[in-house]
Design an enzyme around this catalytic site. Sequence first.
Site, PDB file in Angstrom:
ATOM      1  N   HIS A 306       0.860  -1.185   0.000  1.00 13.52           N
ATOM      2  CA  HIS A 306       0.000   0.000   0.000  1.00 13.52           C
ATOM      3  C   HIS A 306       0.892   1.229   0.000  1.00 13.52           C
ATOM      4  O   HIS A 306       1.949   1.221   0.633  1.00 13.52           O
ATOM      5  CB  HIS A 306      -0.901   0.011   1.246  1.00 13.52           C
ATOM      6  N   ASP A 364      -7.887  -5.544   0.149  1.00 16.29           N
ATOM      7  CA  ASP A 364      -8.351  -6.344  -0.987  1.00 16.29           C
ATOM      8  C   ASP A 364      -7.925  -7.793  -0.913  1.00 16.29           C
ATOM      9  O   ASP A 364      -8.399  -8.617  -1.693  1.00 16.29           O
ATOM     10  CB  ASP A 364      -7.843  -5.723  -2.289  1.00 16.29           C
TER      11      ASP A 364
END
Length: 429
Positions: A306, A364
């Site tokens: 991320h 996710d």
Amino acid sequence: MTGTSAGVSVGGKTVDLPTRSGTIGPDVIDIGTLYKNTGTFTYDPGFTSTASCESKITYIDGDEGVLLHRGYPIEQLAEHGDFLEACYLLLYGELPTKTQKDDFDYRVTHHTMVHEQMSRFFTGFRRDAHPMAVMCGCVGALSAFYHDSTDITDPHQRMVASLRMIAKMPTIAAMAYKYHIGQPFVYPKNDLDYASNFLRMCFAVPCEEYVANPVLARAMDRIFILHADHEQNASTSTVRLAGSSGANPFACIAAGIACLWGPAHGGANEAALNMLAEIGSVDRIPEYVARAKDKNDPFRLMGFGHRVYKNYDPRARIMQRTTHEVLNELGIKDDPMLEVAMELERIALTDEYFIEKKLYPNIDFYSGITLKALGFPTTMFTVLFALARTVGWIAQWNEMIEDPEQRIGRPRQLYIGEPKRDYVPVSKR
Ligand code: CMC
């Protein structure tokens, strides 16, 4: 709030740039006068060191794995509240009282139907169109239907447009799904909560009764909460940039949906599930981990890493728990994808490459398994993300419009093309 100043020397000239402090988080250097005073710009592709705005909505501490909405930790909101409460909080800045909540729920619920003519839009798309392509088109088209809420200078119209989008997005998402699978559209039902209504619009058929399972509806609701906002990510910045020109809110949200579709952003949940399916079994994990580490191989572990989190994504933890709850409720004992996911996570978290680069599972990684178990095809995953993120986009868009410092977003560039040269007629080239 203004803090100290930072001295910057450019070409022998030193200028003092003010720093600004927020309530929490790193200070920023205000470079607004840099070009005027030094004739130079800053260069920051991907905005890794640039704050594009002030905001009171969401705070992320990526090193500590903290996510706060209006100051409240995501864990508490997901545990104790529901999605519409989170929407109220993001939009208005405070948790609602009981009366405010009831009123908000009522207003959202009574805006869920879409103009009947909207349904004809869907038939213009090929049946096998990706539902995100349909979403981009249909949400953009809302501005052709709701002219009475496109004046962005009117706070009342802005709020009507905001409620309309939060309310209609599940209806449009469910219609995109129904069209995709060749089933009739199911109208919203006002005595249901937001998530149950959405599940019903997706999974009910006119020939039989449908009652949403409350555990699954709660899981759906929690998935919506987890995706509601995430400060200045790519799609939110897209919405703000589109809105900075004065574009109407429906057009801005359609722009956000387009940006979200990419596999590095919202499309990652679909890509992560496809990857887990491709790996297929635990014994093949080392091969994929090796590929992810290979500089010459473009393959990445989807659902890992991320831009901001350099720690475990707090949403991923809640999502992992939700996955177990859903599989349990559905009596799915040995889900091979969950098995691959958990082993992949274990291996990656102990691998030197992932540790050194601070690559942790993001939201996710587990959401795909949960959404698949709930009955959604992979092509719908990013649509669900868009549905949930709509409130974040809308809250950020409203904040931007109300910001007295707001100006049209207009980044500059470092030009590396040809310098000025003279036109050569085609006969002489
Ligand atoms: N697998 C393998 N290596 C990776 C991965 C990954 N998933 N993510 C980053 N890296 C490596 C990357 O190769 C780079 O290595 P090096 O420094 O040797 O060049 C280093 O880690 C830093 O990566 P980056 O691409 O410079 O980092 P970024 O901040 O630009 O990208 C990211 C962040 C999310 C796009 C990226 O981690 C990625 O592509 N992850 C997979 C896609 C994904 O799961 N996206 C969902 C994000 S969360 C939901 C959302 O908010 O949209």
